[in-house]
Write an enzyme that holds these catalytic residues in place. Structure first.
Site, PDB file in Angstrom:
ATOM      1  N   CYS A 178       0.808  -1.216   0.000  1.00 59.17           N
ATOM      2  CA  CYS A 178       0.000   0.000   0.000  1.00 59.17           C
ATOM      3  C   CYS A 178       0.846   1.274   0.000  1.00 59.17           C
ATOM      4  CB  CYS A 178      -0.962  -0.009   1.175  1.00 59.17           C
ATOM      5  SG  CYS A 178      -0.179  -0.114   2.806  1.00 59.17           S
ATOM      6  N   HIS A 212      -3.082   0.469   7.258  1.00 59.33           N
ATOM      7  CA  HIS A 212      -3.275   0.576   5.808  1.00 59.33           C
ATOM      8  C   HIS A 212      -3.320   2.044   5.435  1.00 59.33           C
ATOM      9  CE1 HIS A 212      -4.482  -0.311   1.796  1.00 59.33           C
ATOM     10  NE2 HIS A 212      -5.739   0.065   1.933  1.00 59.33           N
ATOM     11  N   SER A 229      -4.335  -3.058  -2.090  1.00 61.19           N
ATOM     12  CA  SER A 229      -4.543  -3.859  -0.893  1.00 61.19           C
ATOM     13  C   SER A 229      -4.832  -5.290  -1.309  1.00 61.19           C
ATOM     14  CB  SER A 229      -5.713  -3.311  -0.061  1.00 61.19           C
ATOM     15  OG  SER A 229      -6.046  -4.182   0.998  1.00 61.19           O
TER      16      SER A 229
END
Length: 339
Positions: A178, A212, A229
């Site tokens: 990410c 994330h 992702s």
């Protein structure tokens, strides 16, 4: 042999010498041929012994001992093979791999492996299509499941260094995660009429905590997101899928709930400059919002805070720059607004 005397079972007759070879009794006569026969038998014995030894050595080289079998020194606690044995066993495997690679390279009928090329954004008149092309390129790089980072993922670097890493990602086209996806999104959206804000999440599933990050993008009153992702719903949001930053967050929160993640915290930064040579640092977490309270009133308040930040992002960035923000690493998050 002709002229060999007949012998009865039992001890050898007088004038006959006996010799035990390999556990069997070979009997030779003592006449003129006896010495020649004995010499030939001895030579045959030596040849047989040498052949047996060579076969045993070859068999030992080709046979891989079973797992857990000894082979190392007495000091090996696990009783496994020592380093020399490991190298001996790895050599044939390496040779086989090299041979397989040689055959693949020599096969002219095989098509070259696909190599992703950056999109031509001028071919897309609409901003939503440009961002969709950027996202398609990021996805073609594929997610990195190896557990090894191929690129520098440090975020605490000037914008120009982040873009250098993104250029390397584009050039080498290796799998990414990410953070690298955000770097590439920053590179490919340079010069586009979009405002870009880093948006990161901290979530928990069972006893595991996960982090994330995506790149939130705004064009006019429309919001979207770029990134990568393991889960399809946790990175790309088409431009126009949300009308505010709070609505964009709620979209991600619903996707997290589908995979049984609970959002604990959300961070939102300030707009990233479009200057490719900017030496300033990115503000990755200007506002930090605690998202653990799941009551309706708390969720409504969280949405209002994010909506206000999205509307005022440009003004907040200008004030942050005027106060010296981004001039050094120590000032990238000098005053995060916690809620």
């Amino acid at each position: 042999f002709a002229g060999r005397p007949s012998l009865s079972p039992g001890a050898p007759k007088p004038g006959v010498s006996s010799r035990r070879l390999g556990g069997s009794m070979d009997v030779y006569s003592s006449d003129g041929m006896g010495d020649s026969l004995a010499s030939a038998a001895a030579t045959a014995e030596d040849v047989e012994v040498e052949a047996s030894r060579a076969l045993a050595e070859a068999d030992a080289m080709l046979t891989v001992p079973p797992e857990g079998a000894g082979g190392g020194s007495d000091d090996d606690e696990d009783g496994g093979a020592g380093p020399d044995d490991e190298a001996d066993r790895a050599a044939p495997a390496d040779a086989a791999l090299e041979e397989a690679l040689r055959r693949i390279r020599a096969d002219k009928t095989l098509a070259p492996p696909p190599f992703p090329t950056p999109p031509n954004l001028t071919a897309h008149p609409k901003m939503a299509d440009k961002l969709r092309a950027v996202q398609a390129f990021i996805e073609r790089l594929q997610y990195n499941y190896t557990g090894t980072d191929y690129f520098d993922i440090r975020k605490n670097r000037p914008v120009t260094r982040l873009l250098d890493t993104a250029r390397r990602v584009v050039r080498e086209a290796l799998p990414i995660k990410c953070v690298e996806a955000v770097f590439v999104a920053l590179l490919l959206t340079q010069g586009l009429d979009v405002e870009r804000l880093p948006l990161s999440f901290k979530t928990r599933v069972e006893r595991q905590t996960c982090k994330h990050i995506v790149l939130a993008v705004r064009h006019g009153a429309q919001w979207g997101a770029l990134g990568l992702s393991r889960r399809a719903g946790l990175y790309y949001k088409p431009l126009g899928s949300a009308q505010s930053l709070g609505e964009l967050f709620r979209d991600f929160e619903r996707e997290y709930a589908k995979v049984f993640h609970r959002v604990l915290r959300v961070k939102v930064g300030l707009p990233v400059p479009h200057d490719a040579l900017a030496a300033e640092y990115v503000c990755w977490a200007y506002r930090v919002v605690d998202a653990r309270d799941q009551t309706p009133a708390a969720r409504e308040e969280l949405g209002k805070v994010l909506d206000a930040h999205g509307r005022a992002a440009a003004r907040l960035y200008a004030a942050w720059r005027a106060a010296g923000g981004g001039a050094s690493l120590a000032q990238t998050g000098a005053a995060p607004r916690a809620v």
